[in-house]
Design an enzyme around this catalytic site. Structure first.
Site, PDB file in Angstrom:
ATOM      1  N   LYS A 208       0.841  -1.201   0.000  1.00 27.05           N
ATOM      2  CA  LYS A 208       0.000   0.000   0.000  1.00 27.05           C
ATOM      3  C   LYS A 208       0.876   1.251   0.000  1.00 27.05           C
ATOM      4  CE  LYS A 208      -3.485   2.348   2.762  1.00 27.05           C
ATOM      5  NZ  LYS A 208      -4.426   2.298   3.858  1.00 27.05           N
ATOM      6  N   GLU A 214      10.481  -4.667   4.631  1.00 22.68           N
ATOM      7  CA  GLU A 214      10.542  -6.093   4.270  1.00 22.68           C
ATOM      8  C   GLU A 214      10.256  -6.280   2.778  1.00 22.68           C
ATOM      9  OE1 GLU A 214       8.887  -4.836   6.847  1.00 22.68           O
ATOM     10  OE2 GLU A 214       8.845  -6.228   8.547  1.00 22.68           O
ATOM     11  N   GLY A 269      -4.915  -1.793   4.817  1.00 19.82           N
ATOM     12  CA  GLY A 269      -4.117  -2.925   4.319  1.00 19.82           C
ATOM     13  C   GLY A 269      -4.788  -4.267   4.576  1.00 19.82           C
ATOM     14  N   ARG A 270      -5.333  -4.436   5.773  1.00 17.59           N
ATOM     15  CA  ARG A 270      -5.941  -5.737   6.116  1.00 17.59           C
ATOM     16  C   ARG A 270      -7.325  -5.917   5.495  1.00 17.59           C
ATOM     17  NH1 ARG A 270      -4.870  -2.452  10.300  1.00 17.59           N
ATOM     18  NH2 ARG A 270      -6.548  -1.591  11.559  1.00 17.59           N
ATOM     19  N   GLU A 355      -5.056  -6.617  14.600  1.00 14.81           N
ATOM     20  CA  GLU A 355      -4.520  -5.314  14.211  1.00 14.81           C
ATOM     21  C   GLU A 355      -5.659  -4.277  14.261  1.00 14.81           C
ATOM     22  OE1 GLU A 355      -2.740  -4.201  10.195  1.00 14.81           O
ATOM     23  OE2 GLU A 355      -0.898  -4.588  11.306  1.00 14.81           O
ATOM     24  N   HIS A 386      -5.787 -33.213  17.311  1.00 12.58           N
ATOM     25  CA  HIS A 386      -4.709 -34.091  17.791  1.00 12.58           C
ATOM     26  C   HIS A 386      -3.539 -33.279  18.301  1.00 12.58           C
ATOM     27  CE1 HIS A 386      -6.853 -37.596  16.289  1.00 12.58           C
ATOM     28  NE2 HIS A 386      -7.259 -36.756  15.351  1.00 12.58           N
ATOM     29  N   LYS A 506       9.268  -0.769  14.377  1.00  7.66           N
ATOM     30  CA  LYS A 506       9.875  -0.431  13.071  1.00  7.66           C
ATOM     31  C   LYS A 506      10.956   0.618  13.272  1.00  7.66           C
ATOM     32  CE  LYS A 506       5.695  -0.957  10.225  1.00  7.66           C
ATOM     33  NZ  LYS A 506       4.740  -0.266   9.386  1.00  7.66           N
TER      34      LYS A 506
HETATM   35  O1  F6P Z   1       3.090  -2.679   9.761  1.00  5.34           O
HETATM   36  C1  F6P Z   1       1.754  -3.016   9.626  1.00  5.34           C
HETATM   37  C2  F6P Z   1       1.269  -2.756   8.241  1.00  5.34           C
HETATM   38  O2  F6P Z   1       1.169  -1.389   8.010  1.00  5.34           O
HETATM   39  C3  F6P Z   1      -0.049  -3.441   7.971  1.00  5.34           C
HETATM   40  O3  F6P Z   1      -1.126  -2.723   8.442  1.00  5.34           O
HETATM   41  C4  F6P Z   1      -0.021  -3.606   6.504  1.00  5.34           C
HETATM   42  O4  F6P Z   1      -0.952  -4.533   6.035  1.00  5.34           O
HETATM   43  C5  F6P Z   1       1.424  -4.051   6.310  1.00  5.34           C
HETATM   44  O5  F6P Z   1       2.146  -3.293   7.261  1.00  5.34           O
HETATM   45  C6  F6P Z   1       2.007  -3.853   4.948  1.00  5.34           C
HETATM   46  O6  F6P Z   1       1.959  -2.523   4.543  1.00  5.34           O
HETATM   47  P1  F6P Z   1       2.168  -2.119   3.028  1.00  5.34           P
HETATM   48  O7  F6P Z   1       1.085  -2.740   2.235  1.00  5.34           O
HETATM   49  O8  F6P Z   1       2.117  -0.620   3.019  1.00  5.34           O
HETATM   50  O9  F6P Z   1       3.520  -2.631   2.603  1.00  5.34           O
END
Ligand code: F6P
Length: 543
Positions: A208, A214, A269-270, A355, A386, A506
């Site tokens: 987003k 990452e 995002g979620r 979240e 199990h 972060k």
């Molecule tokens: O760090 C949490 C978050 O902002 C989530 O809410 C989001 O889904 C994820 O990181 C990834 O964010 P992006 O889509 O901006 O890379």
């Protein structure tokens, strides 16, 4: 006028008194007292059968919970979300995932503009692109059609697409190989690409913000891998596309914005895999199945928007979560899908629920007086039986179970499905009714073993039953949980749509990374534990 504190509300207090009056009752007694309980405390909406009779509730509980929802203004808040009001107050944004599945002729206005045409324009662009990939028309740099799709994203830019891809694998084009990379651990990308032919591989960089460390780290590694394999920077434009709200950041990375699929800041995002974040899914299952999924979402949206609260499935589900969490002190919710295709559904719901509602201050910034989101976890049945079900049956903690199942299997095979579903129904029955010491004794059990073999029962569960795992069914199921989360957030008066709690870690990681990397010993000014860990790491890495 100040909003009254939740626990001071007369209906909240009535619920507390009502809980006290039920305290000594066992689910066995509830069922014995009302032979119709199993069907009267159940409802069906848009093809989902929701049996909540195995909760420790009566019809009075439901009346009080819905009265509480009315009192805190849930219907008005639902209307505000659907209208596009800026209900994400800490970020000043609308919350309009419902617009992502609105029909073409709908009208939802944000900042003076109807957003529905833009939603459909992106869906159409995604569909055209998906068809080009699926039909083999989109050629890679060396003229090969694409056979491998690698989605690189994290959080909502990973969990939604991977959950839905696994859930709808039955409908997927089997000639395409879809992989999902999220972890900054280099193992994730290394293992994802090790057996792939770069000339047939498309990377979808899903983010987003397009600033997530990452995702960008993985995207850069993927790019280096591709350029090394194909021998030219020119290859990137044929093998990388982006999904984002941030065109500038996408260009900075070197992806042509013509190859970018857009979404908007009013999609969390979620809540975004039904937006362009679902591109990998659309390529896998095809645009028609994707649109069927959106229709499923929309059917549940309309139900949530219009059904009276006592018959409103997501609202009731959310209110029961509040009841179990705040009045019966349940600590966690186990998501137990009796369908192997839903194996990533619990992980997906962890982000959606925790979240969203893992908050401790109200919209006004005051401490919340009660517990907010329970912890969510789970595994598909029957595997979990199990492993951890022992604790659910005989442990000391209160865990609410959501059993999810389908009447028809997508892979009908001998007795498998009947056995699977027999297990699901049996677990809910065992949790509710247990087995008394008398029953255990009557089986001839030695006295010393009786306490060990006794099941207290009286353990709450919901059973959610659908006909078949279709794309539409998945959409309905996800929307059910989205709106349940919304309902809970309204009762707790929290903002379910921000996530400030992920920021501190972060920021600290950004500070520590150069301290780990630097050749010369950096001055460390953390606490003594963090300093020692950094020093040990540096020493063992020979720095
Ligand atoms: O760090 C949490 C978050 O902002 C989530 O809410 C989001 O889904 C994820 O990181 C990834 O964010 P992006 O889509 O901006 O890379």
């Amino acid at each position: 006028m100040t909003t009254p504190s939740l626990t001071q509300r007369p209906t909240w207090q009535a619920l507390a008194r009502h809980r006290d009056s039920l305290q000594s009752e066992h689910l066995r007694q509830f069922f014995a007292a009302d032979p119709n309980r199993g069907t009267s405390l159940a409802l069906e909406a848009v093809g989902i059968y929701f049996d909540y009779s195995k909760n420790r509730v009566t019809s009075e509980t439901i009346s009080l919970l819905t009265a509480l929802a009315e009192e805190v203004g849930l219907p008005a808040r639902i209307a505000a979300m659907f209208r596009g009001d800026k209900i994400n107050t800490t970020e000043g944004r609308s919350v309009l995932h419902v617009a992502l599945r609105a029909p073409r002729d709908a009208k939802i206005v944000v900042d003076g503009e109807n957003v529905v045409p833009a939603v459909h324009a992106v869906l159409d662009k995604m569909a055209a692109f998906s068809e080009r990939i699926r039909s083999g028309q989109w050629l890679g740099f060396t003229g090969q059609p694409i056979r491998n799709i690698v989605n690189i994203g994290i959080g909502g830019s990973d969990l939604g697409p991977v959950m839905a891809y696994e859930a709808l694998r039955h409908y997927s084009e089997r000639g395409l190989n879809c992989r999902f990379v999220s972890n900054v651990d280099g193992t994730d990308i290394a293992e994802a690409v090790r057996d792939l032919d770069a000339s047939e591989t498309l990377f979808i960089i899903a983010s987003k913000t397009f600033t997530t460390i990452e995702t960008l780290t993985n995207a850069h590694s993927a790019r280096s891998w591709l350029v090394a394999a194909l021998g030219s920077e020119q290859a990137v434009s044929k093998h990388f596309v982006a999904v984002s709200t941030a065109a500038e950041e996408v260009s900075k990375f070197g992806i042509d914005t013509a190859n970018m699929f857009e979404f908007w800041d009013w999609v969390g995002g979620r809540y975004s895999y039904d937006a362009a974040i679902g591109l990998s899914l659309m390529i896998a299952i095809g645009p028609n199945n994707f649109r069927d999924m959106l229709a499923g979402f929309h059917a549940m949206d309309e139900h949530f928007r219009t059904a009276p609260l006592p018959q409103n499935l997501p609202a009731l589900h959310g209110l029961l979560t509040v009841w179990n969490t705040n009045f019966l002190e349940a600590e966690s919710v186990a998501i137990l899908p009796y369908d192997q295709y839903l194996k990533r559904f619990p992980a997906y719901l962890q982000q959606l629920t925790m979240e969203s509602n893992g908050k401790s201050v109200t919209l006004e910034g005051n401490p919340v007086a009660v517990n907010t989101s329970p912890v969510y976890w789970g595994e598909p049945g029957t595997n979990g039986q199990h492993s951890f079900y022992q604790l659910i049956h005989q442990g000391t903690r209160r865990i609410v179970c959501d059993f999810l199942g389908f009447t028809h299997s997508l892979n009908p095979l001998g007795k498998h499905h009947d056995l699977l579903m027999a297990n699901m129904f049996a677990q809910a029955e065992a949790l509710a009714f247990g087995k008394t010491a008398e029953e255990v004794k009557a089986e001839g059990t030695a006295d010393r073993l009786v306490p060990h073999r006794t099941f207290a029962g009286n353990r709450a569960s919901n059973t959610i039953l659908l006909d078949k795992l279709t794309p539409a069914a998945l959409g309905k199921l996800v929307a059910l949980y989205e709106h349940s989360v919304f309902t809970q957030g309204i009762i707790w008066n929290i903002n379910s749509f921000d996530q400030w709690g992920v920021e501190l870690g972060k920021v600290l990681a950004k500070r520590i990374a150069p301290e780990l990397e630097s050749a010369a010993s950096p001055p460390l000014a953390h606490d003594s534990s963090t300093n020692a860990l950094i020093e040990r790491y540096r020493k063992q890495r020979g720095r």
